[in-house]
Design an enzyme around this catalytic site. Structure first.
Site, PDB file in Angstrom:
ATOM      1  N   ASP A  38       0.933  -1.322   0.082  1.00 32.32           N
ATOM      2  CA  ASP A  38      -0.087   0.230   0.112  1.00 32.32           C
ATOM      3  C   ASP A  38       0.703   1.371  -0.093  1.00 32.32           C
ATOM      4  O   ASP A  38       2.088   1.092   0.652  1.00 32.32           O
ATOM      5  CB  ASP A  38      -0.971   0.135   1.293  1.00 32.32           C
ATOM      6  CG  ASP A  38      -1.996   1.064   1.245  1.00 32.32           C
ATOM      7  OD1 ASP A  38      -2.294   1.401   0.030  1.00 32.32           O
ATOM      8  OD2 ASP A  38      -2.852   1.141   1.972  1.00 32.32           O
ATOM      9  N   HIS A  55       2.433   3.034  -8.882  1.00 36.43           N
ATOM     10  CA  HIS A  55       2.127   1.725  -9.109  1.00 36.43           C
ATOM     11  C   HIS A  55       3.420   0.912 -10.258  1.00 36.43           C
ATOM     12  O   HIS A  55       3.782  -0.056  -9.739  1.00 36.43           O
ATOM     13  CB  HIS A  55       0.994   1.470  -9.957  1.00 36.43           C
ATOM     14  CG  HIS A  55      -0.280   2.022  -9.084  1.00 36.43           C
ATOM     15  ND1 HIS A  55      -0.603   1.458  -7.807  1.00 36.43           N
ATOM     16  CD2 HIS A  55      -1.545   2.666  -9.510  1.00 36.43           C
ATOM     17  CE1 HIS A  55      -1.558   2.144  -7.493  1.00 36.43           C
ATOM     18  NE2 HIS A  55      -2.096   2.811  -8.498  1.00 36.43           N
ATOM     19  N   LEU A 149      10.541 -20.778  -4.252  1.00 33.30           N
ATOM     20  CA  LEU A 149       9.496 -19.865  -3.545  1.00 33.30           C
ATOM     21  C   LEU A 149       8.073 -19.729  -4.453  1.00 33.30           C
ATOM     22  O   LEU A 149       8.321 -19.670  -5.793  1.00 33.30           O
ATOM     23  CB  LEU A 149       9.999 -18.251  -3.532  1.00 33.30           C
ATOM     24  CG  LEU A 149       9.119 -17.435  -3.318  1.00 33.30           C
ATOM     25  CD1 LEU A 149       8.743 -17.061  -1.705  1.00 33.30           C
ATOM     26  CD2 LEU A 149       9.476 -16.036  -3.668  1.00 33.30           C
TER      27      LEU A 149
HETATM   28  C1  IPE Z   1      -5.417  -2.731  -0.468  1.00 34.22           C
HETATM   29  O1  IPE Z   1      -5.112  -1.298  -0.395  1.00 34.22           O
HETATM   30  C2  IPE Z   1      -5.656  -3.552  -1.741  1.00 34.22           C
HETATM   31  C3  IPE Z   1      -4.227  -3.648  -2.166  1.00 34.22           C
HETATM   32  C4  IPE Z   1      -3.018  -3.324  -1.542  1.00 34.22           C
HETATM   33  C5  IPE Z   1      -3.988  -4.333  -3.508  1.00 34.22           C
HETATM   34  P1  IPE Z   1      -6.329  -0.123  -0.356  1.00 34.22           P
HETATM   35  O2  IPE Z   1      -5.449   0.992  -0.725  1.00 34.22           O
HETATM   36  O3  IPE Z   1      -7.279  -0.618  -1.788  1.00 34.22           O
HETATM   37  O4  IPE Z   1      -7.093  -0.456   0.719  1.00 34.22           O
HETATM   38  P2  IPE Z   1      -8.000   0.738   1.498  1.00 34.22           P
HETATM   39  O5  IPE Z   1      -8.812   1.239   0.527  1.00 34.22           O
HETATM   40  O6  IPE Z   1      -7.090   1.736   1.945  1.00 34.22           O
HETATM   41  O7  IPE Z   1      -8.659   0.131   2.819  1.00 34.22           O
HETATM   42  C1  IPE Z   2      -1.534   0.210  -3.226  1.00 35.66           C
HETATM   43  O1  IPE Z   2      -1.441   1.523  -3.389  1.00 35.66           O
HETATM   44  C2  IPE Z   2      -1.708  -0.544  -4.770  1.00 35.66           C
HETATM   45  C3  IPE Z   2      -2.763  -0.716  -5.005  1.00 35.66           C
HETATM   46  C4  IPE Z   2      -4.092  -0.843  -4.087  1.00 35.66           C
HETATM   47  C5  IPE Z   2      -3.367  -1.349  -6.354  1.00 35.66           C
HETATM   48  P1  IPE Z   2      -2.532   2.766  -3.418  1.00 35.66           P
HETATM   49  O2  IPE Z   2      -2.903   2.755  -4.568  1.00 35.66           O
HETATM   50  O3  IPE Z   2      -3.608   2.289  -2.532  1.00 35.66           O
HETATM   51  O4  IPE Z   2      -1.859   3.740  -2.929  1.00 35.66           O
HETATM   52  P2  IPE Z   2      -2.451   4.982  -1.719  1.00 35.66           P
HETATM   53  O5  IPE Z   2      -2.763   4.143  -0.616  1.00 35.66           O
HETATM   54  O6  IPE Z   2      -3.450   5.668  -2.551  1.00 35.66           O
HETATM   55  O7  IPE Z   2      -1.451   5.693  -1.480  1.00 35.66           O
HETATM   56 MG    MG Z   3      -4.049   2.208  -0.417  1.00 36.31          MG
END
Ligand code: IPE
Ligand code: IPE
Ligand code: MG
Length: 263
Positions: A38, A55, A149
């Site tokens: 995240d 990303h 792995l």
């Molecule tokens: C969880 O992260 C999903 C992934 C890491 C793929 P999100 O960024 O979508 O989660 P919330 O919305 O903060 O809970």
């Molecule tokens: C995690 O990073 C990747 C996915 C959920 C696909 P985010 O895109 O959720 O990044 P933040 O949380 O908005 O910073």
């Molecule tokens: Mg996120």
């Protein structure tokens, strides 16, 4: 800590690097490490870049962490790449995220083969765009014989839906007269979750979440029953060897009791 654990997990010194720590047997190694990757969007925002730049950079972190996990002797690395709720993001971002596995596997499968890593997925890949789905299937096929792995991507994964699907399957078996209600147990549910193929390694020993958020966000709710949780403020694109080491060091200190009392 038992005498056995003390012999094999001597206390690490502050300056110890991951490699030194691994060579010295300083860590308790989780068999199954799961990561909620995240903070890609916030990483990009901090740099005045579009979210998708985060990303792209996050994909490089997956490569880095795969190598580290393999070197550490971790057996399963599950990475949360796309949740069932992530479809609600702006369509540009969703389509970028759907292209990422194609780029990732195009550039990384030869290395995965070299590292003896096997690609797997959990979640409903049938709902992914055709090219994405095909890239995932190809990567799985090309690495199917690898014995190191397991790099397990949670792609279009939703933990609550996974439990619903398992319940439906069992209900159908009961309705068809192939199963008694009493034969619905933890094992038969676990087998029908998308992690069923992992057998006794289906439940993560350690779940790491980056970016400072402290929630599961529908990630492995059944399997996380006794997982150790580790949260770090680092954004996923910045997650490096030192952060991986810190997570392993923290896990090493955990006392997993599973409801029991200390011996
Ligand atoms: C969880 O992260 C999903 C992934 C890491 C793929 P999100 O960024 O979508 O989660 P919330 O919305 O903060 O809970
Ligand atoms: C995690 O990073 C990747 C996915 C959920 C696909 P985010 O895109 O959720 O990044 P933040 O949380 O908005 O910073
Ligand atoms: Mg996120």
């Amino acid at each position: 800590m038992s005498i056995f654990a003390r012999v094999f997990h001597p206390k690490k010194t502050e300056s110890q690097s991951l490699k030194e720590g691994l060579a010295a047997g300083s860590y308790k190694i989780p068999k199954h490490l799961a990561i909620i990757m995240d903070g890609n969007g916030r990483w990009a925002k901090k740099r005045h870049l579009p979210r998708v730049a985060g990303h792209k950079e996050g994909m490089e972190t997956v490569k880095r962490v795969t190598k580290l996990a393999n070197e550490a002797g971790i057996e399963v690395l599950t990475v949360y790449a796309f949740s069932t709720e992530n479809w609600s993001r702006p369509s540009d971002e969703v389509s970028f995220l759907m292209k990422l596995p194609v780029t990732f596997f195009d550039t990384f499968v030869p290395e995965l083969i070299e590292q003896n890593v096997r690609v797997e997925t959990i979640g409903d890949i049938d709902k992914l765009p055709e090219t994405t789905k095909q890239a995932v299937i190809d990567a799985k096929e090309k690495t199917a014989k690898n014995t190191g792995l397991i790099l397990n991507f949670a792609l279009n994964y939703g933990g609550q839906q996974e439990i619903v699907d398992a319940a439906r399957q069992l209900a159908r078996e009961v309705a068809a007269g192939d199963r008694l209600v009493e034969q619905i147990d933890q094992e038969s549910i676990a087998e029908r979750l998308t992690t069923g193929f992992l057998g006794e390694k289906a439940n993560p020993d350690l779940i790491v979440r980056t970016s400072g958020e402290e929630r599961l966000s529908n990630f492995l709710p059944y399997q996380a029953a006794y997982s150790e949780l580790y949260f770090t403020d680092v954004f996923w694109p910045d997650f490096g060897e030192g952060d991986f080491e810190a997570a392993l060091a923290a896990y090493t200190k955990r006392d997993r009791r599973f409801g029991n009392v200390k011996a």
